[in-house]
Design an enzyme around this catalytic site. Structure first.
Site, PDB file in Angstrom:
ATOM      1  N   GLU A   1      -6.058 -10.830  -1.094  1.00  0.00           N
ATOM      2  CA  GLU A   1      -6.885 -10.591   0.104  1.00  0.00           C
ATOM      3  C   GLU A   1      -8.367 -10.516  -0.275  1.00  0.00           C
ATOM      4  OE1 GLU A   1      -5.405  -7.230   2.395  1.00  0.00           O
ATOM      5  OE2 GLU A   1      -3.339  -7.670   1.866  1.00  0.00           O
TER       6      GLU A   1
ATOM      7  N   GLU B   1       0.793  -1.237   0.000  1.00  0.00           N
ATOM      8  CA  GLU B   1       0.000   0.000   0.000  1.00  0.00           C
ATOM      9  C   GLU B   1       0.825   1.288   0.000  1.00  0.00           C
ATOM     10  OE1 GLU B   1      -2.757  -0.489   3.264  1.00  0.00           O
ATOM     11  OE2 GLU B   1      -3.377  -2.460   2.564  1.00  0.00           O
TER      12      GLU B   1
HETATM   13  O1  9MR Z   1      -7.275  -8.204   8.599  1.00  0.00           O
HETATM   14  C1  9MR Z   1      -6.302  -7.411   9.256  1.00  0.00           C
HETATM   15  C2  9MR Z   1      -6.836  -6.919  10.588  1.00  0.00           C
HETATM   16  O2  9MR Z   1      -7.034  -8.006  11.470  1.00  0.00           O
HETATM   17  C3  9MR Z   1      -5.888  -5.923  11.194  1.00  0.00           C
HETATM   18  O3  9MR Z   1      -6.453  -5.359  12.362  1.00  0.00           O
HETATM   19  C4  9MR Z   1      -5.565  -4.839  10.206  1.00  0.00           C
HETATM   20  C5  9MR Z   1      -4.550  -3.888  10.774  1.00  0.00           C
HETATM   21  O4  9MR Z   1      -4.553  -2.747  10.133  1.00  0.00           O
HETATM   22  O5  9MR Z   1      -5.046  -5.397   9.013  1.00  0.00           O
HETATM   23  C6  9MR Z   1      -5.943  -6.243   8.369  1.00  0.00           C
HETATM   24  O6  9MR Z   1      -5.384  -6.739   7.160  1.00  0.00           O
HETATM   25  C7  9MR Z   1      -5.072  -5.767   6.171  1.00  0.00           C
HETATM   26  C8  9MR Z   1      -3.885  -6.277   5.393  1.00  0.00           C
HETATM   27  O7  9MR Z   1      -2.824  -6.573   6.250  1.00  0.00           O
HETATM   28  C9  9MR Z   1      -3.447  -5.292   4.334  1.00  0.00           C
HETATM   29  N1  9MR Z   1      -4.533  -4.937   3.474  1.00  0.00           N
HETATM   30  C10 9MR Z   1      -5.753  -4.514   4.132  1.00  0.00           C
HETATM   31  C11 9MR Z   1      -6.191  -5.559   5.159  1.00  0.00           C
HETATM   32  C12 9MR Z   1      -7.503  -5.170   5.794  1.00  0.00           C
HETATM   33  O8  9MR Z   1      -7.340  -3.998   6.529  1.00  0.00           O
END
Ligand code: 9MR
Length: 358
Positions: free
Chosen positions: A262, A154
């Site tokens: 994802e 990102e």
């Molecule tokens: O699913 C993840 C969630 O449990 C966490 O709290 C969060 C932290 O910011 O990150 C989520 O996963 C993210 C991923 O690592 C990167 N792309 C977006 C995902 C959803 O936010």
């Protein structure tokens, strides 16, 4: 294999239901296409319903949080390996592929990373050295277990911000070269690992083009990058088939492979920023929504299959509607139903639409 697939489809159709009537799982239907993955937590690795569901349907996994900078490297000289090890051991024991996520991300970065002992912001040199050590240690530990890493996550801002680079701490302190450095460190740590740039909202025309330009520049500089991860945090309202296909074709023009990293299909209109709950934020999953979601999933997988030479992996973000990050994002406490399995881990209509193809 094909006969088996038809027979299963027949049983499912004949019963009019979506209950699993055969031993074949998602990974079996997609054997000739790409591995099918799911994001997991360490708790799911213990014997139980979730572990069973993983083994029945998936042949690839990604740690949802356990390998991220903050969780795995909470203090300068301390690594929290146990949760990530549990996931890696499960993958090795059961022969699942493992994607690594994520080596460098502006979010979930531990506070210590950017400051010295007195709390003052570190210099470019110090931050680069910290990034190098972090990547060496994490990639080194899972060498031979993790076959592909999301190296930078990102780094391109959404449409509301302009420019190629998100103004993250890494960018502010190191400058744009933090991206190529992260890839170089990862490649040095494990020359066999496939290295990805990973992002969301990749079907937005402006963001798609900026990601394309960023990666094109990396390629032109000879940076070791092998793929682009389309996160696939979509909804029943987006993307269109055309938008998705345009992204896959455009990114593949760079000579890179595509992973859908994802995937989930929210039942609400997509929002990328957190916000307060409103009175009209009713949490519901109607029969109409379920049908619409199934059709959306059907379309997405038709396109993935059509481009199986480019799309080399598809990973869902979370296992079933029992618990998803979307239950708390963008609206805290608004239940979402974004996956192929319901709150009891049973296949939904969307599951049937994904496995029903010739
Ligand atoms: O699913 C993840 C969630 O449990 C966490 O709290 C969060 C932290 O910011 O990150 C989520 O996963 C993210 C991923 O690592 C990167 N792309 C977006 C995902 C959803 O936010």
């Amino acid at each position: 294999m094909k006969l088996f697939r038809y027979l299963t489809f027949f049983v499912l159709s004949a019963t009019g239901g979506v209950s699993a009537q055969s031993d074949a799982g998602l990974k079996d239907y997609y054997k000739d296409y790409f591995p099918i993955g799911t994001a997991v937590s360490p708790a799911m690795m213990s014997p139980g319903d979730d572990a069973n569901l993983i083994l029945a349907h998936f042949n690839s996994m990604t740690a949802e949080n356990a390998m991220k900078m903050g969780p795995i490297h909470p203090a300068e000289n301390r690594y929290n390996w146990a949760p990530a090890d549990k996931i890696a051991d499960f993958a090795v024991t059961h022969g699942l592929k493992l994607r690594g996520h994520a080596l460098c991300w502006h979010h979930q970065t531990p506070d210590w990373f950017f400051v010295d002992a007195s709390g003052k912001e570190v210099t470019k040199e110090v931050l680069l050295e910290r990034l190098r050590q972090h990547i060496f240690n994490v990639v080194g530990r899972y060498k031979g277990k993790v076959y592909a890493w999301d190296v930078v996550n990102e780094a391109v801002p959404d449409g509301s911000e302009s420019g190629l680079y998100r103004k993250s701490k890494f960018y502010e302190i190191i400058g744009e070269t933090y991206i190529e450095k992260a890839f170089e460190f990862a490649h040095e740590a494990d020359p066999d690992a496939l290295l990805f740039y990973n992002d969301y909202n990749t079907e937005n025309a402006s963001k798609r083009e900026r990601i394309y330009q960023l990666v094109k520049q990396l390629k032109a500089k000879g940076v070791p990058i092998h793929g682009i991860g389309l996160q696939g945090h979509w909804s029943i309202y987006e993307p269109t088939a055309e938008e998705l296909e345009t992204s896959i074709i455009r990114f593949a023009e760079l000579g890179l492979q595509i992973h859908i990293t994802e995937l989930d299909v929210s039942v609400y209109p997509k929002e990328h920023e957190r916000r307060e709950r409103r009175a009209d934020d009713v949490s519901q999953f109607t029969a109409e929504t379920e049908t619409r979601q199934a059709e959306h999933y059907r379309m997405l997988f038709e396109i993935f299959r059509k481009h199986k030479d480019k799309v080399r992996s598809v990973t869902f973000w979370n296992l079933s509607d029992k618990a998803s990050w979307l239950d708390n994002f963008p609206v805290q406490g608004r239940k979402d139903y974004p996956l192929l399995f319901d709150q009891k881990n049973l296949p939904k209509k969307a599951y049937q639409s994904v496995i029903s193809f010739k």
